[in-house]
Each structure stands twice: as structure tokens, then as C-alpha cells.
Design a protein around this motif. Structure first.
Motif, PDB file in Angstrom:
ATOM      1  N   ASN A 188      27.452  28.722  59.147  1.00 35.73           N
ATOM      2  CA  ASN A 188      28.388  28.383  59.965  1.00 35.73           C
ATOM      3  C   ASN A 188      29.089  29.308  60.738  1.00 35.73           C
ATOM      4  OD1 ASN A 188      28.193  25.776  59.209  1.00 35.73           O
ATOM      5  ND2 ASN A 188      29.449  26.068  57.310  1.00 35.73           N
ATOM      6  N   THR A 226      29.004  31.906  55.996  1.00 35.67           N
ATOM      7  CA  THR A 226      29.462  32.302  57.637  1.00 35.67           C
ATOM      8  C   THR A 226      28.391  33.299  57.974  1.00 35.67           C
ATOM      9  OG1 THR A 226      31.943  32.117  57.048  1.00 35.67           O
ATOM     10  CG2 THR A 226      31.161  33.328  59.153  1.00 35.67           C
ATOM     11  N   SER A 229      30.858  22.270  53.624  1.00 43.00           N
ATOM     12  CA  SER A 229      30.499  23.299  54.365  1.00 43.00           C
ATOM     13  C   SER A 229      30.877  24.546  53.776  1.00 43.00           C
ATOM     14  CB  SER A 229      31.379  23.187  55.754  1.00 43.00           C
ATOM     15  OG  SER A 229      32.866  22.877  55.439  1.00 43.00           O
ATOM     16  N   GLY A 245      26.785  25.208  63.091  1.00 49.13           N
ATOM     17  CA  GLY A 245      26.324  25.146  61.649  1.00 49.13           C
ATOM     18  C   GLY A 245      24.974  24.496  61.936  1.00 49.13           C
TER      19      GLY A 245
END
Length: 141
Positions: free
Chosen positions: A62, A31, A26, A117
Motif C-alpha cells: 500500500n 507499505t 489493510s 494497493g
């Protein structure tokens, strides 16, 4: 005995040297910090959370508790509109947004972890059918 210990030390040292510990997968996903266009076929473009860097956008991003951005504001709007949440649209991914997202993820059949996400985006798109012209997911921020 010394020879066995020496061989074992060499094997462990060699194997250890080849081991690489990296950041979780991740971490490679940026972001979300804005909104970008996603094309829905005949229905035209819709706005969804994205990572904007210069003139490029990345829809695979995300958002987690603590983020503050227009992407969070966009997510809050859609959680209210499409999943019946009653969030204040403030762009702050706090406890209420986290809890609303978990409920929406469960309703969409994806992992209810409170993290937005690519998997959540995909599950919401399928569940709400935004490409079909219903435009539940997403609206202009």
C-alpha cells in the motif's frame, strides 16, 4: 429478576470475551518502500512498487498520502506516463499525487480512494495491459 439479570450479565460477558477487535485488513499489507520486478511474459520484467524486506519482495503493498519512497516516485512516473498527470517526480505522496491517483483509479474502474494497493495495481494492469508488451505500467525507477 435478579436471576434474569445475572444470566444476561453472563451471556454478555461470555459473548464479549469472544469478540476480538483487530486492525483493518489493510494493516496486514505492508507499505510500498521500493520497486520490484513483475514478469510480463514475453515482454520480460517490469518495475512496479513493492515492499522490499531483505532478499524478498512483495508486490501487494500500500501507499497513502504522506509516504515518501522510491515506490512513490515509480507511481508518480506511471501516473504521468499512463494517465496524463503532470506530477513532479519527487517520491513524496502529497496532495497532487493523491488527486492524480484518484483520477487514474476512476479511469481504471476501481475505487477512487487515493490509496494505492493491490486492487489499484490489478486495475491498472488490466486497464493499461502492461503484460502485453506495451510497458505503460511500470518503468524502471
Amino acid at each position: 429478576m435478579r436471576r434474569s439479570l445475572a444470566v444476561a450479565t453472563i451471556i454478555v460477558a461470555t459473548l464479549g470475551a469472544g469478540m476480538v477487535t483487530g486492525a483493518p485488513a489493510s494493516a496486514a499489507t505492508p507499505t510500498c518502500n521500493g520497486v520490484g520486478d513483475a514478469w510480463t511474459g514475453d515482454a520480460g520484467p517490469i518495475k512496479i512498487p513493492s515492499y522490499n524486506s531483505g532478499s524478498t519482495q512483495n508486490l501487494s503493498c500500500n501507499m497513502v498520502k504522506g509516504n515518501v519512497s522510491s515506490a512513490v516516485r515509480n507511481l508518480q512516473t506511471e501516473l504521468n506516463k499512463c494517465f496524463g498527470a503532470s506530477l513532479t517526480i519527487d517520491g513524496n505522496f502529497g496532495t497532487n499525487t493523491y488527486n492524480a491517483l484518484k483520477k487514474a483509479q476512476a479511469a481504471a474502474g476501481t475505487t477512487a480512494d487515493g490509496i494505492y494497493g493491490p486492487n489499484t495495481r490489478h486495475a491498472f494492469a488490466i486497464t493499461r495491459g502492461w503484460w502485453s508488451g506495451t510497458r505503460c505500467m511500470w518503468v524502471d525507477a
